[in-house]
Design an enzyme around this catalytic site. Structure first.
Site, PDB file in Angstrom:
ATOM      1  CE  LYS A  52      -3.814  -2.649   2.170  1.00 46.88           C
ATOM      2  NZ  LYS A  52      -4.275  -3.189   3.521  1.00 46.88           N
ATOM      3  CD  GLN A  96      -3.737  -4.967   6.291  1.00 52.81           C
ATOM      4  OE1 GLN A  96      -3.570  -3.840   5.660  1.00 52.81           O
ATOM      5  NE2 GLN A  96      -4.177  -5.942   5.886  1.00 52.81           N
ATOM      6  CG  ASP A 119     -10.142   0.049   5.537  1.00 53.13           C
ATOM      7  OD1 ASP A 119      -9.727  -0.703   4.390  1.00 53.13           O
ATOM      8  OD2 ASP A 119      -9.293  -0.212   6.797  1.00 53.13           O
TER       9      ASP A 119
HETATM   10  N1  GUN Z   1      -7.293  -6.830   6.226  1.00 54.87           N
HETATM   11  C1  GUN Z   1      -7.541  -7.814   5.165  1.00 54.87           C
HETATM   12  N2  GUN Z   1      -8.366  -7.113   4.177  1.00 54.87           N
HETATM   13  C2  GUN Z   1      -8.308  -5.599   4.571  1.00 54.87           C
HETATM   14  C3  GUN Z   1      -8.944  -4.406   4.447  1.00 54.87           C
HETATM   15  O1  GUN Z   1      -9.512  -4.245   3.261  1.00 54.87           O
HETATM   16  N3  GUN Z   1      -8.719  -3.274   5.110  1.00 54.87           N
HETATM   17  C4  GUN Z   1      -7.902  -3.584   6.221  1.00 54.87           C
HETATM   18  N4  GUN Z   1      -7.678  -2.227   7.226  1.00 54.87           N
HETATM   19  N5  GUN Z   1      -7.426  -4.600   6.849  1.00 54.87           N
HETATM   20  C5  GUN Z   1      -7.635  -5.742   5.993  1.00 54.87           C
END
Ligand code: GUN
Length: 297
Positions: A52, A96, A119
């Site tokens: 990311k 995350q 998110d």
């Molecule tokens: N862990 C797995 N997928 C995601 C996501 O889309 N966002 C976040 N913050 N954590 C994740």
């Protein structure tokens, strides 16, 4: 013939367009900023977060990263979120998931300022999405919509069956596809571990979305000839490779190829789109928080 839906290519197009959006913000003195927060030593989570950050650098988004010892008290994470909520250079916050067991995930999601919740997991943003007044669409479901649109796969009037009811994928995607909108208007069925006659339901679908987190679970016997199959799964399974594992989806691709009309690969399908839509939401968030008009792809 099964069309391979190329998520890398569509994601590259989204990133390309976003560089123009970011130029618009920069012209008004705004550089979008994303903060990622990791409270985990899970190697997969570490990889996702570093990808990311790399994506941000590629398009011109400032990224900051905070790592918190997974054994630290939950308060350490809440305080980090509070600091980021008030930092004017940070427009998007991504914690995350999963967080350690001693941390209440729902409390984490509620702690993030909804305007910075790129998110789309804060209850306020979930509610807005359900009401058809969405602010930030969760990245994976939004990425799936963009992929379908890029390949002219019409959701309007289609029977869509989603296998999996997670808060991250299944539930928000169902809510998006059912909206009265050009990229919605589908008749949606959400299946899960207690669904009876699953194969009968998936076989009736024009679009099957596999998001159950079960390796190679969907096979040709569960798919109607010509249906679109979207594989959201990313499962690490033991394999005789250098790393000792390989990534497989929720779909048995060898089985389904030839039956499906179109199929997203793993890797290179939904994954790159999820990352691209996080950039999209961060650019959107920067525009909203600085009252700057910005066009989005
Ligand atoms: N862990 C797995 N997928 C995601 C996501 O889309 N966002 C976040 N913050 N954590 C994740």
């Amino acid at each position: 013939m099964t069309t391979r839906i190329d998520g890398e290519a569509v994601a590259a197009d989204v990133r390309d367009s976003l560089t123009d959006s970011i130029a618009e913000l920069e012209a008004d003195g705004v550089t979008p900023g994303l903060a990622t927060v990791l409270m985990s030593d899970d190697p997969a989570s570490e990889t996702y977060v570093s990808m990311k950050q790399r994506d941000c650098a590629e398009v011109g988004i400032d990224s900051t990263h905070v790592e918190i010892d997974p054994d630290a008290p939950a308060e350490a994470l809440y305080e980090t979120i509070d600091d980021l909520n008030t930092d004017p250079d940070v427009h998007g916050i991504l914690v995350q998931m999963p967080v350690p067991e001693h941390v209440d995930e729902r409390r984490v999601l509620r702690r993030i300022d909804p305007i910075k919740d790129v998110d789309g997991f804060h209850p306020e943003n979930v509610g807005r999405l359900v009401a058809g007044d969405d602010r930030y669409r969760p990245c994976t479901p939004h990425g799936v919509q963009k992929l379908l649109a890029a390949y002219d796969i019409d959701t309007d009037g289609a029977d869509a069956v989603i296998v999996g009811r997670s808060n991250i994928v299944g539930k928000p995607l169902a809510n998006l596809l059912v909206q009265k909108a050009a990229d919605g208007n589908a008749t949606v069925t959400v299946c899960h571990s207690h669904t009876e006659d699953l194969a009968e339901k998936t076989r009736s679908a024009d679009i099957v979305v596999a998001a159950a987190g079960i390796p190679e679970f969907i096979d040709a016997g569960m798919i109607r000839e010509g249906a679109t199959v979207v594989d959201v799964g990313i499962n690490r399974v033991d394999a005789d490779t250098e790393k000792g594992y390989e990534l497989v989806g929720d779909v048995d691709h060898d089985s389904v190829s030839g039956t499906a009309g179109a199929l997203t690969p793993v890797p290179g399908g939904v994954g790159p789109m999820t990352r691209a839509m996080l950039l999209y939401n961060t650019v959107d968030a920067a525009g909203l928080q600085t009252d700057t008009d910005v066009s989005l792809p």
